[in-house]
Design an enzyme around this catalytic site. Structure first.
Site: not given
Ligand SMILES: Nc1nc2c(c(=O)[nH]1)N[C@@H](CN(C=O)c1ccc(C(=O)N[C@@H](CCC(=O)O)C(=O)O)cc1)CN2
Ligand code: GAR
Length: 190
Positions: A13-15, A85, A88, A102, A104, A145
């Site tokens: 949660g730093s962001n 993670l 959506i 989001n 990334h 993404d």
């Molecule tokens: N509809 C969308 N949902 C989310 C997006 C998006 O662009 N469209 N961005 C993600 C955040 N993200 C990258 O920025 C990202 C997060 C998680 C994964 C992933 O592979 N997750 C795993 C499950 C991981 C877990 O439960 O621990 C998976 O789906 O198998 C990829 C990219 C947030 N949602």
């Molecule tokens: N693909 C999604 C992804 O990798 N997101 C990344 O998770 C971290 C969360 O850090 P935080 O919990 O300290 O904010 C951040 O670096 C963010 O860009």
């Protein structure tokens, strides 16, 4: 009436903390909800310390038809994903069109998609011997993404950088740019 921001996060949660700090006593927006799918994650402690409502969810609940209504009833205007993670679902995307963004930790379209989150991203960038990385802030669509890019900025990678040192450089960029980009988006619709 101030615009209400919901932060979705799964990790430390730093962001989220930087966004909360930036919008504390802000003129036209505030963070009013934190949504998390990992009980005990660092971001849940931030919600408690900040007195911000925490909504714990999971894949099934997030995909339910009731979930968007729950956010509407809380008066949420913007959804900001900060290390969330779960995917959506289209139900939520359709309920908040162009109002879900989001961050990334890489320069999309490279190093994005399923499996590309957190340290996995930085490991792949270092393994590919990239000379630069950075952050991408984008609108959320139904794919990981893939939504339209709003903002990107870069950092240089040195030969001695590791996934951990790169993560620190990327976090620095995130903490510097995410909140002002969110602010500019909200300002556009006032
Ligand atoms: N509809 C969308 N949902 C989310 C997006 C998006 O662009 N469209 N961005 C993600 C955040 N993200 C990258 O920025 C990202 C997060 C998680 C994964 C992933 O592979 N997750 C795993 C499950 C991981 C877990 O439960 O621990 C998976 O789906 O198998 C990829 C990219 C947030 N949602
Ligand atoms: N693909 C999604 C992804 O990798 N997101 C990344 O998770 C971290 C969360 O850090 P935080 O919990 O300290 O904010 C951040 O670096 C963010 O860009």
């Amino acid at each position: 009436m101030k615009k209400k921001i919901a932060i979705f996060a799964s990790g430390a949660g730093s962001n989220a903390q930087k966004l909360i700090d930036y919008f504390r006593d802000h003129a036209f927006a505030r963070v009013s909800l934190i949504v998390c799918n990992k009980p005990g994650a660092g971001v849940t402690n931030i919600a408690g310390a900040e007195g911000i409502e925490l909504l714990l969810t999971d894949r099934l609940s997030l995909q339910s038809a009731e979930f968007p209504q729950k956010l509407r009833e809380k008066g949420i205007d913007f959804i900001v994903l900060a290390g969330f993670l779960l995917k959506i679902p289209t139900t939520l995307i359709e309920a908040f069109p162009q109002h879900i963004i989001n961050i990334h930790p890489a320069l999309l379209p490279k190093y994005g998609g399923k499996g590309m989150y957190g340290h996995f991203v930085h490991e792949a960038v270092i393994a590919a011997k990239e000379k630069e990385s950075g952050i991408t802030i984008h609108f959320v669509d139904e794919h990981y993404d893939h939504g339209a890019t709003i903002f990107q900025t870069t950092c240089l990678i040195s030969g001695s950088d590791t996934p951990e040192s790169l993560a620190q450089k990327v976090h620095f960029l995130e903490h510097q740019h995410f909140a002002p980009v969110v602010e500019r988006l909200i300002l556009k619709e006032l």
